[in-house]
Design a protein around this motif. Structure first.
Motif, PDB file in Angstrom:
ATOM      1  N   THR A 486       0.823  -1.214   0.000  1.00  0.00           N
ATOM      2  CA  THR A 486       0.000   0.000   0.000  1.00  0.00           C
ATOM      3  C   THR A 486       0.857   1.264   0.000  1.00  0.00           C
ATOM      4  O   THR A 486       0.538   2.237  -0.693  1.00  0.00           O
ATOM      5  CB  THR A 486      -0.930   0.013   1.226  1.00  0.00           C
ATOM      6  N   GLY A 487       1.966   1.243   0.761  1.00  0.00           N
ATOM      7  CA  GLY A 487       2.756   2.456   0.927  1.00  0.00           C
ATOM      8  C   GLY A 487       3.996   2.563   0.072  1.00  0.00           C
ATOM      9  O   GLY A 487       4.861   3.399   0.345  1.00  0.00           O
ATOM     10  N   TYR A 511      12.306  -7.230   2.921  1.00  0.00           N
ATOM     11  CA  TYR A 511      10.883  -7.221   3.222  1.00  0.00           C
ATOM     12  C   TYR A 511      10.686  -7.302   4.742  1.00  0.00           C
ATOM     13  O   TYR A 511      11.390  -8.058   5.402  1.00  0.00           O
ATOM     14  CB  TYR A 511      10.227  -8.434   2.550  1.00  0.00           C
ATOM     15  N   PRO A 512       9.773  -6.525   5.343  1.00  0.00           N
ATOM     16  CA  PRO A 512       8.739  -5.700   4.717  1.00  0.00           C
ATOM     17  C   PRO A 512       9.046  -4.188   4.746  1.00  0.00           C
ATOM     18  O   PRO A 512       8.116  -3.383   4.724  1.00  0.00           O
ATOM     19  CB  PRO A 512       7.530  -5.990   5.618  1.00  0.00           C
ATOM     20  N   TYR A 540       2.344   8.477  -5.215  1.00  0.00           N
ATOM     21  CA  TYR A 540       1.199   8.676  -4.324  1.00  0.00           C
ATOM     22  C   TYR A 540       1.238   7.708  -3.144  1.00  0.00           C
ATOM     23  O   TYR A 540       0.987   8.094  -1.999  1.00  0.00           O
ATOM     24  CB  TYR A 540      -0.120   8.510  -5.092  1.00  0.00           C
ATOM     25  N   ARG A 541       1.566   6.450  -3.431  1.00  0.00           N
ATOM     26  CA  ARG A 541       1.605   5.448  -2.360  1.00  0.00           C
ATOM     27  C   ARG A 541       2.581   5.882  -1.255  1.00  0.00           C
ATOM     28  O   ARG A 541       2.245   5.833  -0.068  1.00  0.00           O
ATOM     29  CB  ARG A 541       2.044   4.082  -2.917  1.00  0.00           C
ATOM     30  N   TRP A 542       3.788   6.301  -1.626  1.00  0.00           N
ATOM     31  CA  TRP A 542       4.818   6.647  -0.649  1.00  0.00           C
ATOM     32  C   TRP A 542       4.466   7.933   0.083  1.00  0.00           C
ATOM     33  O   TRP A 542       4.603   8.024   1.311  1.00  0.00           O
ATOM     34  CB  TRP A 542       6.160   6.772  -1.362  1.00  0.00           C
ATOM     35  N   LEU A 543       3.995   8.933  -0.643  1.00  0.00           N
ATOM     36  CA  LEU A 543       3.635  10.209   0.006  1.00  0.00           C
ATOM     37  C   LEU A 543       2.416  10.044   0.896  1.00  0.00           C
ATOM     38  O   LEU A 543       2.314  10.705   1.942  1.00  0.00           O
ATOM     39  CB  LEU A 543       3.411  11.307  -1.041  1.00  0.00           C
ATOM     40  N   TRP A 544       1.507   9.169   0.505  1.00  0.00           N
ATOM     41  CA  TRP A 544       0.381   8.858   1.385  1.00  0.00           C
ATOM     42  C   TRP A 544       0.885   8.295   2.709  1.00  0.00           C
ATOM     43  O   TRP A 544       0.426   8.693   3.785  1.00  0.00           O
ATOM     44  CB  TRP A 544      -0.535   7.830   0.708  1.00  0.00           C
ATOM     45  N   LEU A 545       1.849   7.387   2.641  1.00  0.00           N
ATOM     46  CA  LEU A 545       2.384   6.762   3.853  1.00  0.00           C
ATOM     47  C   LEU A 545       3.070   7.796   4.746  1.00  0.00           C
ATOM     48  O   LEU A 545       2.839   7.829   5.964  1.00  0.00           O
ATOM     49  CB  LEU A 545       3.374   5.663   3.457  1.00  0.00           C
ATOM     50  N   LEU A 563       6.220  -1.622   5.696  1.00  0.00           N
ATOM     51  CA  LEU A 563       5.134  -1.503   4.718  1.00  0.00           C
ATOM     52  C   LEU A 563       4.059  -2.563   4.905  1.00  0.00           C
ATOM     53  O   LEU A 563       3.007  -2.487   4.279  1.00  0.00           O
ATOM     54  CB  LEU A 563       5.686  -1.563   3.295  1.00  0.00           C
ATOM     55  N   GLU A 564       4.308  -3.520   5.756  1.00  0.00           N
ATOM     56  CA  GLU A 564       3.277  -4.516   6.024  1.00  0.00           C
ATOM     57  C   GLU A 564       2.185  -3.927   6.909  1.00  0.00           C
ATOM     58  O   GLU A 564       1.015  -4.293   6.814  1.00  0.00           O
ATOM     59  CB  GLU A 564       3.905  -5.737   6.698  1.00  0.00           C
TER      60      GLU A 564
END
Length: 621
Positions: A486-487, A511-512, A540-545, A563-564
């Motif tokens: 997700t991130g 991982y993770p 977007y995924r990274w900035l969202w995180l 990221l898990e």
């Protein structure tokens, strides 16, 4: 609208009510009512501050006013309500870069030597003997200050000599520049937290962020300190501490020069001096056969040094040392002591630590990809970086020096550097590309086989521009989905670590866990090959995180993420830098700051707006 408040009174009342776990932050983990009423001291007007994000913003604004020793002060409600994307970006640009800036000179020395890594009352500063100006400056400064001493490094020091410095570890001097009235240290930007020195590859990513935020002079200063290190220490150091003298870092100097040159070239002489140093580093650090150049024609990470790395915490290597302690019928601590003193030498263990130090040179410390094998690998990452060096040198010679560039008696042409790059590309395609897996793998040149560990470094050839269109397509369509969470992307696939020993520490580059440099290099690689929609998604995924984590945890910007669980709460070796502060995050973390600013440059206005709205549900009134 501004509210006049009794700062101390409101600050303590807010903490008492909302900081229920007493960690000096207001986060989503606190169990308070999540509603705090402010009363203006003059008008008696009231406003209710509602929700974790707004309450933590209020705490931060109050903390800043407290630092100014104000009894009464005004809190600007627009800062409490600020869109989180705007707030994070503003603080990086206006506050964090300055907080992370250091100099090694009379003014800045205290901030460097009085940190948690200084183990004695008197700190040691090492200066290279051939830096005559630096030796004279710091020896004069030593007479003025009582808490540090100057040691001169001999011009041709050995590994054995460097090992002796572990008994009196210290900081290494960096470049000085003549200002109007005095010599001053050329500034550099540290990662943050306990990383209070100039780190090699961190500095490139930090430089990218500085250039985006209009701080061109600081990015140029990083290049100046790279140049200084190559000239005086023989390489761009892992970091400027005495125990890193035998290690370099991933080669990104030329990439920084290209970024700077596209913003501003102060003079052709400036660019010439740095291009000369890039070529010097390439020839003397990377292209010496038997050291970092291997018989395949490709490169490896190969750090010098003896015994265990000095910088690790006590007990870090216990799982490695225990079998050897049993072999010699010694308790672990006694075996460790004798091994460090070299009164007991074990050739097999020495080889392990050759690989370990080389892994630390790679910047990926640690990962199951490199443990006990790093120096045997033509790794995808270092060869992607060096391909980019070769392309960058060709570009700079062609664009700025009319296709020919003379260094001493040698004339380099852009064409010969293009040929170097083409040769490396062909060798990487032959040895590292795996068509069946749609990935690049490190090549074990000792055992003549690929090491099929699925790491995020497989995307570095996209960034370097090394892939053909078919390889790029396979990397994006087949390989990339195996890393996406997700991130953002993880340091390796889950499958690659499935068989890792349960007794060993969880390796932080696998991982993770998700890291800023992996994301940034991926984004640029996707753009290089015109996968623009995928680049938008990954940014977007990274900035969202980052944004979600900062909103939920009092502005925290950490070194890395799990990221898990989409969290900075990382349970791996070394913990997570950037998470320990009181009331207000003052510096973030260097390359995560840079990734945020870089990502916002790429992200569409629509997605920026969505980013702010998605995690901004609370109302202030």
């Amino acid at each position: 609208m501004k509210f006049l408040l009794n700062i101390d009174k409101v600050f303590h009342a807010l903490l008492l009510q909302e900081d229920t776990d007493q960690d000096r932050k207001i986060t989503k983990d606190d169990k308070g009512p999540k509603k705090f009423v402010l009363v203006d001291e003059t008008s008696k007007q009231e406003v209710a501050i509602i929700g974790t994000y707004h309450l933590s913003n209020l705490l931060q604004e109050l903390a800043q006013l407290k630092e100014m020793n104000l009894g009464m002060g005004e809190v600007d409600l627009s800062r409490i309500q600020e869109n989180p994307v705007h707030r994070i970006s503003r603080k990086i640009k206006d506050d964090y870069w300055e907080e992370l800036t250091r100099t090694i000179d009379k003014k800045g020395l205290g901030q460097i030597i009085e940190d948690e890594k200084t183990s004695s009352d008197v700190a040691t500063l090492y200066v290279a003997a051939k830096d005559k100006q630096g030796v004279a400056y710091f020896q004069e400064l030593e007479k003025e200050l009582s808490n540090f001493k100057v040691e001169i490094l001999p011009e041709n020091y050995s590994m054995e000599y460097v090992e002796t410095l572990n008994e009196k570890p210290g900081i290494l001097a960096l470049a000085l520049e003549q200002k109007t009235y005095s010599l001053q240290g050329v500034p550099f930007v540290v990662p943050g937290g306990r990383f209070n020195e100039m780190y090699g590859w961190d500095s490139y990513f930090i430089g990218v962020g500085l250039l985006i935020d209009g701080q061109v002079n600081k990015a140029m200063a990083i290049a100046e300190n790279f140049k200084y290190q190559i000239i005086h220490y023989g390489k761009i150091l892992n970091a400027n501490r005495s125990y890193y003298l035998t290690r370099t870092q991933p080669p990104l100097y030329s990439s920084l020069l290209i970024k700077i040159a596209k913003k501003k070239i102060p003079s052709l002489d400036w660019l010439r001096s740095h291009l000369e140093t890039v070529i010097l580093e390439y020839n003397t650090v990377w292209m010496v056969q038997g050291n970092r150049l291997t018989p395949t024609g490709l490169n490896r990470y190969k750090a010098d040094g003896i015994g265990m790395p000095f910088e690790v915490e006590p007990g870090h290597f216990d799982d490695v040392l225990e079998p050897y302690a049993k072999k010699y019928n010694l308790p672990v601590r006694e075996f460790e002591k004798q091994y460090l003193q070299r009164t007991l030498i074990d050739a097999e263990l020495d080889v392990y630590f050759v690989h370990d130090r080389s892994m630390r040179e790679s910047g990926h410390d640690t990962t199951n990809r490199l443990i006990n094998r790093c120096a045997n690998l033509n790794s995808v990452d270092v060869n992607s970086f060096l391909y980019k060096y070769e392309k960058d040198v060709a570009y700079l010679i062609k664009e700025h020096f009319d296709t020919a560039f003379q260094v001493g008696d040698v004339v380099y042409t852009s064409e010969e550097w293009e040929q170097k790059a083409l040769s490396r590309k062909n060798k990487m395609n032959e040895l590292c590309w795996n068509e069946a897996s749609s990935m690049y793998f490190d090549y074990d040149f000792v055992n003549h086989e690929q090491f099929p560990f699925q790491a995020a470094t497989t995307f570095f050839p996209l960034w370097a521009g090394l892939c053909d269109e078919n390889q790029a397509k396979k990397l994006v369509e087949v390989a990339l989905p195996q890393f996406i969470k997700t991130g953002g992307i993880t340091g390796s696939t889950k499958a690659s670590v499935a068989n890792a020993s349960k007794e060993a520490p969880q390796r932080q580059w696998d991982y993770p866990f998700g890291w800023a440099p992996h994301q940034m290099l991926l984004w640029e690689g996707l753009i290089n090959y015109n996968y623009l929609d995928k680049a938008q998604e990954m940014v977007y995924r990274w900035l969202w995180l980052i944004t979600k984590n900062a909103v939920d945890y009092n502005g925290t910007i950490p070194e890395k993420f799990d990221l898990e669980i989409n969290s900075h709460k990382v349970f791996a070796e070394y913990g997570n830098v950037g998470t320990k502060f009181d009331y207000i995050a003052k510096e973030g973390f260097g390359w995560v700051n840079a990734s945020y600013q870089y990502g916002l440059q790429i992200l569409s206005e629509e997605l920026k707006e969505k980013l702010g709205e998605l995690i901004f549900p609370d109302t202030i009134f």
